[in-house]
Design an enzyme around this catalytic site. Structure first.
Site, PDB file in Angstrom:
ATOM      1  N   GLY A  12       0.894  -1.172  -0.115  1.00  0.00           N
ATOM      2  CA  GLY A  12       0.037  -0.021   0.045  1.00  0.00           C
ATOM      3  C   GLY A  12       0.999   1.189   0.118  1.00  0.00           C
ATOM      4  N   GLY A  18       2.207   4.720   3.422  1.00  0.00           N
ATOM      5  CA  GLY A  18       3.411   3.733   2.740  1.00  0.00           C
ATOM      6  C   GLY A  18       4.353   4.393   2.203  1.00  0.00           C
ATOM      7  CE  LYS A  19       4.934   9.723  -3.089  1.00  0.00           C
ATOM      8  NZ  LYS A  19       4.351  10.634  -3.773  1.00  0.00           N
ATOM      9  CB  ALA A  20       5.554   8.937   4.247  1.00  0.00           C
ATOM     10  CG  ASP A  36      -0.944   0.759  -3.565  1.00  0.00           C
ATOM     11  OD1 ASP A  36      -0.662   1.503  -2.581  1.00  0.00           O
ATOM     12  OD2 ASP A  36      -2.086   0.698  -3.960  1.00  0.00           O
ATOM     13  CG  ASP A  64      -5.932  -7.138  -3.857  1.00  0.00           C
ATOM     14  OD1 ASP A  64      -5.903  -7.078  -2.660  1.00  0.00           O
ATOM     15  OD2 ASP A  64      -7.231  -7.318  -4.326  1.00  0.00           O
ATOM     16  CB  VAL A  65      -2.327  -6.972   0.769  1.00  0.00           C
ATOM     17  CG1 VAL A  65      -1.092  -6.345   0.524  1.00  0.00           C
ATOM     18  CG2 VAL A  65      -3.734  -6.338   1.419  1.00  0.00           C
ATOM     19  CE1 TYR A 152      -8.476   1.334   9.216  1.00  0.00           C
ATOM     20  CE2 TYR A 152      -8.719   2.243  11.572  1.00  0.00           C
ATOM     21  CZ  TYR A 152      -7.887   2.148  10.149  1.00  0.00           C
ATOM     22  OH  TYR A 152      -6.877   2.597  10.264  1.00  0.00           O
ATOM     23  CE  LYS A 188      -3.649  18.475   8.299  1.00  0.00           C
ATOM     24  NZ  LYS A 188      -2.706  19.672   8.685  1.00  0.00           N
TER      25      LYS A 188
HETATM   26  N1  LIG Z   1      -4.340   7.954   7.972  1.00  0.00           N
HETATM   27  C1  LIG Z   1      -4.588   7.642   9.151  1.00  0.00           C
HETATM   28  O1  LIG Z   1      -5.254   8.417   9.947  1.00  0.00           O
HETATM   29  C2  LIG Z   1      -4.438   6.302   9.727  1.00  0.00           C
HETATM   30  C3  LIG Z   1      -4.144   6.170  11.157  1.00  0.00           C
HETATM   31  C4  LIG Z   1      -3.883   4.931  11.693  1.00  0.00           C
HETATM   32  C5  LIG Z   1      -3.709   3.955  10.691  1.00  0.00           C
HETATM   33  N2  LIG Z   1      -3.546   4.062   9.542  1.00  0.00           N
HETATM   34  C6  LIG Z   1      -3.069   2.850   8.588  1.00  0.00           C
HETATM   35  O2  LIG Z   1      -2.109   3.222   7.965  1.00  0.00           O
HETATM   36  C7  LIG Z   1      -2.182   2.407   6.847  1.00  0.00           C
HETATM   37  C8  LIG Z   1      -2.090   3.379   5.523  1.00  0.00           C
HETATM   38  O3  LIG Z   1      -2.921   4.281   5.580  1.00  0.00           O
HETATM   39  P1  LIG Z   1      -3.110   5.805   4.946  1.00  0.00           P
HETATM   40  O4  LIG Z   1      -3.630   6.740   5.798  1.00  0.00           O
HETATM   41  O5  LIG Z   1      -1.535   5.870   4.186  1.00  0.00           O
HETATM   42  O6  LIG Z   1      -3.990   5.533   3.662  1.00  0.00           O
HETATM   43  P2  LIG Z   1      -4.119   5.720   2.146  1.00  0.00           P
HETATM   44  O7  LIG Z   1      -5.376   5.455   1.766  1.00  0.00           O
HETATM   45  O8  LIG Z   1      -3.684   7.180   1.820  1.00  0.00           O
HETATM   46  O9  LIG Z   1      -3.312   4.655   1.576  1.00  0.00           O
HETATM   47  C9  LIG Z   1      -3.501   3.404   1.617  1.00  0.00           C
HETATM   48  C10 LIG Z   1      -2.868   2.680   0.342  1.00  0.00           C
HETATM   49  O10 LIG Z   1      -3.309   1.253   0.514  1.00  0.00           O
HETATM   50  C11 LIG Z   1      -3.614   0.757  -0.702  1.00  0.00           C
HETATM   51  N3  LIG Z   1      -4.498  -0.396  -0.765  1.00  0.00           N
HETATM   52  C12 LIG Z   1      -5.690  -0.373  -0.575  1.00  0.00           C
HETATM   53  N4  LIG Z   1      -5.930  -1.769  -0.513  1.00  0.00           N
HETATM   54  C13 LIG Z   1      -5.057  -2.361  -0.920  1.00  0.00           C
HETATM   55  C14 LIG Z   1      -5.006  -3.774  -1.067  1.00  0.00           C
HETATM   56  N5  LIG Z   1      -5.895  -4.800  -1.021  1.00  0.00           N
HETATM   57  N6  LIG Z   1      -3.878  -4.331  -1.456  1.00  0.00           N
HETATM   58  C15 LIG Z   1      -2.695  -3.340  -1.500  1.00  0.00           C
HETATM   59  N7  LIG Z   1      -2.937  -2.063  -1.327  1.00  0.00           N
HETATM   60  C16 LIG Z   1      -3.995  -1.313  -1.244  1.00  0.00           C
HETATM   61  C17 LIG Z   1      -4.235   2.146  -1.466  1.00  0.00           C
HETATM   62  O11 LIG Z   1      -4.488   1.952  -2.773  1.00  0.00           O
HETATM   63  C18 LIG Z   1      -3.499   3.244  -0.922  1.00  0.00           C
HETATM   64  O12 LIG Z   1      -2.345   3.393  -1.583  1.00  0.00           O
HETATM   65  C19 LIG Z   1      -3.403   1.784   6.724  1.00  0.00           C
HETATM   66  O13 LIG Z   1      -3.116   0.395   7.301  1.00  0.00           O
HETATM   67  C20 LIG Z   1      -4.240   2.473   7.786  1.00  0.00           C
HETATM   68  O14 LIG Z   1      -5.278   1.596   8.363  1.00  0.00           O
HETATM   69  C21 LIG Z   1      -3.836   5.449   8.900  1.00  0.00           C
HETATM   70  C1  LIG Z   2      -8.871  14.395   8.514  1.00  0.00           C
HETATM   71  C2  LIG Z   2      -9.211  13.268   9.156  1.00  0.00           C
HETATM   72  C3  LIG Z   2      -8.423  12.018   9.087  1.00  0.00           C
HETATM   73  C4  LIG Z   2      -9.090  10.725   9.242  1.00  0.00           C
HETATM   74  C5  LIG Z   2      -8.429   9.551   8.886  1.00  0.00           C
HETATM   75  C6  LIG Z   2      -9.248   8.619   8.613  1.00  0.00           C
HETATM   76  C7  LIG Z   2      -9.168   7.403   9.178  1.00  0.00           C
HETATM   77  C8  LIG Z   2      -8.184   7.029  10.246  1.00  0.00           C
HETATM   78  C9  LIG Z   2      -7.919   5.800  10.864  1.00  0.00           C
HETATM   79  C10 LIG Z   2      -7.076   5.559  11.972  1.00  0.00           C
HETATM   80  O1  LIG Z   2      -6.950   4.416  11.949  1.00  0.00           O
HETATM   81  C11 LIG Z   2      -7.966   5.656  13.210  1.00  0.00           C
HETATM   82  C12 LIG Z   2      -7.396   6.577  14.146  1.00  0.00           C
HETATM   83  C13 LIG Z   2      -7.971   7.036  15.365  1.00  0.00           C
HETATM   84  C14 LIG Z   2      -8.916   6.133  16.113  1.00  0.00           C
HETATM   85  C15 LIG Z   2      -9.901   7.114  16.536  1.00  0.00           C
HETATM   86  C16 LIG Z   2      -9.553   7.920  17.592  1.00  0.00           C
HETATM   87  C17 LIG Z   2      -8.526   7.814  18.489  1.00  0.00           C
HETATM   88  C18 LIG Z   2      -7.947   8.980  19.154  1.00  0.00           C
HETATM   89  C19 LIG Z   2      -6.614   8.849  20.145  1.00  0.00           C
HETATM   90  C20 LIG Z   2      -6.087   9.935  20.216  1.00  0.00           C
HETATM   91  O2  LIG Z   2      -5.466  10.556  19.233  1.00  0.00           O
HETATM   92  O3  LIG Z   2      -5.505  10.229  21.360  1.00  0.00           O
END
Ligand SMILES: NC(=O)c1ccc[n+]([C@@H]2O[C@H](COP(=O)([O-])OP(=O)(O)OC[C@H]3O[C@@H](n4cnc5c(N)ncnc54)[C@H](O)[C@@H]3O)[C@@H](O)[C@H]2O)c1
Ligand SMILES: CCCCC/C=C\C=C\[C@H](O)C/C=C\C/C=C\CCCC(=O)O
Length: 256
Positions: A12, A18-20, A36, A64-65, A152, A188
């Site tokens: 991903g 993932g990119k970062a 990805d 696709d994972v 989730y 973000k």
């Molecule tokens: N952004 C957040 O707030 C946040 C917080 C906590 C955890 N996470 C976790 O971090 C990870 C990355 O999230 P992100 O915020 O960068 O999201 P994002 O949507 O920007 O990136 C996710 C990437 O996963 C890829 N992807 C989706 N389904 C896939 C599959 N079946 N196989 C392979 N690749 C697939 C997408 O194409 C995308 O490039 C995720 O596991 C997410 O649950 C994100």
């Molecule tokens: C601009 C909004 C970005 C929203 C990102 C979307 C999904 C995030 C998925 C995360 O995995 C879920 C993260 C947190 C879960 C909810 C609350 C916990 C707060 C705990 C804390 O920060 O103290």
């Protein structure tokens, strides 16, 4: 610590965290295989990485994972190209409460398949060089929220339990493996754009109340896990209130 000579696979990784993570590893000298489901975005990311870090430093494989066959082929192509593997980051994840089965297949199934393939490729007992497996969960994998997706949350609890269980495995030391879990809070990235309409307002309210991580802080938490070579089974949260914090399991595992 330099990662020169190390090879990493990140799922991903076309965008977002993932990119970062991939770029942080490249900056420290590693070679990275970006995977990805998004082909054109993955290829563009890798073209950019190759321009910055060298054409032999990054490659893209569509994976696709949720498909065990595709994932297995990905490891094979990577090993044929880079020769070995040292770090696997199971990062791909989705937030689609309307499709709980797909959510399980990607967020938990993908992490399990990726971890099992990584164990085979990295383990000294299978001819590998040992290495590190980092699984990306969420703070939602440690603390359930009142207004956040239950499917989730369930998958992320699964990622934490699955990874900790592997870390406690008594054979891990002779396999030369280390496991870690990263649990970011809201960060973000574009994941919000893929969130079900039902949860968007609540997510924004939670973000307004709790703050939001810049991607760079989550990358710091990730690199902390890469660098902490003494630590197997670490679970680290990254939140805007508390920064990077290590978490113990509430009850210790039983001893034999
Ligand atoms: N952004 C957040 O707030 C946040 C917080 C906590 C955890 N996470 C976790 O971090 C990870 C990355 O999230 P992100 O915020 O960068 O999201 P994002 O949507 O920007 O990136 C996710 C990437 O996963 C890829 N992807 C989706 N389904 C896939 C599959 N079946 N196989 C392979 N690749 C697939 C997408 O194409 C995308 O490039 C995720 O596991 C997410 O649950 C994100
Ligand atoms: C601009 C909004 C970005 C929203 C990102 C979307 C999904 C995030 C998925 C995360 O995995 C879920 C993260 C947190 C879960 C909810 C609350 C916990 C707060 C705990 C804390 O920060 O103290």
């Amino acid at each position: 610590m330099s990662l020169a000579g190390k090879v990493a696979l990140v799922t991903g990784a076309a965008q977002g965290l993932g990119k970062a993570f991939s770029e942080a590893l490249l900056k420290r000298g590693a070679k990275v295989c970006v995977t990805d489901v998004k082909i054109s975005q993955g290829e563009a990311t890798v073209a950019d990485f190759q321009r910055q870090y060298g054409s032999d430093k990054a490659m893209f494989i569509k994976c696709d994972v949720a498909s065990a066959d595709e994932f297995e082929r990905t490891f094979k192509v990577l090993l044929d190209n880079f020769g070995h593997l040292d770090i696997v980051v199971n990062n791909a994840g989705i937030l689609k409460e309307h499709d709980p089965i797909r959510t399980i297949s990607v967020n938990l199934g993908g992490v399990m398949t990726g971890t099992n393939l990584a164990i085979k490729a990295l383990s000294k007992e299978h001819g590998g060089r040992g290495g590190l497996i980092i699984n990306i969960a969420s703070v939602a994998g440690l603390t359930a929220q009142a207004y956040f997706g239950p499917a989730y949350t369930g998958t992320k609890f699964g990622v934490v339990g699955f990874t900790r269980c592997w870390a406690f495995n008594p054979h891990i030391e002779k396999m030369g493996l280390r496991f870690a879990v990263l649990c970011p809070s809201f960060t973000k990235t574009d994941i919000l754009n893929s969130m079900d309409a039902l949860y968007i307002d609540d997510a924004h309210k939670l973000v307004a109340q709790l703050g939001i991580n810049p991607v760079s802080t989550v990358v710091d938490g990730f690199m902390e896990l890469v660098d902490n070579e003494q630590c197997n089974g670490a679970v680290v949260t990254v939140t805007s209130k508390e920064g990077i914090v290590y978490h113990k399991q509430p009850l210790a595992p039983s001893k034999m």
